[in-house]
Design a protein around this motif. Structure first.
Motif, PDB file in Angstrom:
ATOM      1  N   THR A  31      91.398 -64.072  77.368  1.00  0.00           N
ATOM      2  CA  THR A  31      90.160 -63.598  77.959  1.00  0.00           C
ATOM      3  C   THR A  31      89.245 -64.796  78.131  1.00  0.00           C
ATOM      4  OG1 THR A  31      90.335 -61.398  76.945  1.00  0.00           O
ATOM      5  CG2 THR A  31      88.152 -62.106  77.660  1.00  0.00           C
ATOM      6  N   PHE A  32      88.834 -65.058  79.368  1.00  0.00           N
ATOM      7  CA  PHE A  32      87.953 -66.171  79.666  1.00  0.00           C
ATOM      8  C   PHE A  32      86.509 -65.686  79.652  1.00  0.00           C
ATOM      9  CE2 PHE A  32      92.001 -67.379  81.409  1.00  0.00           C
ATOM     10  CZ  PHE A  32      92.081 -68.745  81.227  1.00  0.00           C
ATOM     11  N   THR A  48      99.051 -66.148  86.071  1.00  0.00           N
ATOM     12  CA  THR A  48      98.343 -65.341  85.092  1.00  0.00           C
ATOM     13  C   THR A  48      98.998 -63.969  85.002  1.00  0.00           C
ATOM     14  OG1 THR A  48      96.151 -64.487  84.465  1.00  0.00           O
ATOM     15  CG2 THR A  48      96.684 -64.510  86.810  1.00  0.00           C
ATOM     16  N   ASP A  51      95.740 -61.190  81.694  1.00  0.00           N
ATOM     17  CA  ASP A  51      94.529 -61.930  81.338  1.00  0.00           C
ATOM     18  C   ASP A  51      93.286 -61.272  81.929  1.00  0.00           C
ATOM     19  OD1 ASP A  51      96.106 -63.895  80.046  1.00  0.00           O
ATOM     20  OD2 ASP A  51      96.478 -64.870  81.970  1.00  0.00           O
ATOM     21  N   TYR A  53      89.259 -62.225  83.185  1.00  0.00           N
ATOM     22  CA  TYR A  53      88.369 -63.310  83.588  1.00  0.00           C
ATOM     23  C   TYR A  53      86.939 -62.775  83.653  1.00  0.00           C
ATOM     24  CZ  TYR A  53      92.663 -65.714  84.827  1.00  0.00           C
ATOM     25  OH  TYR A  53      93.907 -66.304  84.783  1.00  0.00           O
ATOM     26  N   LEU A  57      85.041 -67.282  89.162  1.00  0.00           N
ATOM     27  CA  LEU A  57      86.371 -67.796  89.467  1.00  0.00           C
ATOM     28  C   LEU A  57      86.410 -68.243  90.922  1.00  0.00           C
ATOM     29  CD1 LEU A  57      89.316 -68.239  88.551  1.00  0.00           C
ATOM     30  CD2 LEU A  57      89.772 -65.850  89.148  1.00  0.00           C
ATOM     31  N   ILE A  71      89.656 -59.320  86.889  1.00  0.00           N
ATOM     32  CA  ILE A  71      88.653 -60.337  87.216  1.00  0.00           C
ATOM     33  C   ILE A  71      87.299 -59.640  87.272  1.00  0.00           C
ATOM     34  CG2 ILE A  71      87.884 -62.045  88.900  1.00  0.00           C
ATOM     35  CD1 ILE A  71      90.828 -62.283  89.803  1.00  0.00           C
TER      36      ILE A  71
END
Length: 218
Positions: A31-32, A48, A51, A53, A57, A71
């Motif tokens: 996890t960003f 990816t 995941d 985000y 991005l 995202i």
């Protein structure tokens, strides 16, 4: 960069993956988060899957999703950039509408489904942008785009067996709007189709590519 398990990656400032590295090679999920933006630079490819985000991005190279991906941050696909969904019977979810100036490739292999969902807002496909439904292998698959789409560029189906289901309104009546499909006959499964569930405003250019030996009767 390699790791396993579940990891949180906090970006305190902007980070760019470019053709020279770093290489993103996770065996787990990430996890960003954080105030920094993540840029996949020109010439770089980042794969990816699973995941999340929660950051801005920017795609100037290639981001390919091999599995469910979310995202939540602001997204942009630059001219020359590629957002590719490899299918794997999974959904790529984008929280808010965005502008594509490069390529969105809804791909995958035989007998797989590929779903791209834009939860709110509009997916604007700019005049230089292409949204393509493509096949890696085989001839049977489905592509679903859950989004309101404003197409100022090209919407393309590269296989006669390709069916793209668009759940949302579609506007494609600009001078630069193009709809491209392939046909090998007139029977079901021999020509590409776009099934639109919402209101459709059509215009621009319709281009058909015919595969031998099929020749339409004028």
């Amino acid at each position: 960069m390699a790791f396993g398990g579940t990891t949180t990656v906090e970006l305190l400032s902007g980070v760019t993956f470019n053709a020279l590295g770093p290489v993103w090679d996770p065996s787990g999920t990430a996890t960003f988060t954080g105030p920094g933006a993540l840029t996949i630079g020109a010439g770089a490819t980042m794969t990816t899957g699973g995941d999340v985000y929660n950051v801005t991005l920017v795609i100037e190279g290639v981001l390919q999703a091999n599995g469910a991906t979310t995202i939540n941050g602001a997204l942009s696909v630059a001219d020359g950039g590629t957002l590719r969904h490899l299918g794997a019977n999974a959904t790529l979810t984008i929280a808010t509408g965005f502008t594509n100036l490069g390529l969105i490739d809804l791909s995958g292999g035989n007998n797989t489904f590929t779903v791209l969902t834009v939860s709110t807002g509009t997916l604007v496909n700019g005049s230089s942008g292409t949204i393509r439904s493509s096949l890696i292998t085989g001839g049977l698959s489905s592509r679903t785009l859950n989004a309101a789409v404003a197409n100022l560029g090209t919407l393309s189906l590269d296989s006669p067996a390709m069916v793209l289901t668009l759940n949302g309104a579609y506007t494609g009546n600009a001078a630069t709007s193009r709809l491209e499909f392939t046909a090998s006959g007139t029977a079901a499964g021999q020509f590409g189709r776009v099934n639109i569930s919402g209101a459709a405003t059509l215009g621009g250019t319709l281009q058909a590519t015919f595969q031998n030996p099929f020749v339409p009767i004028s």
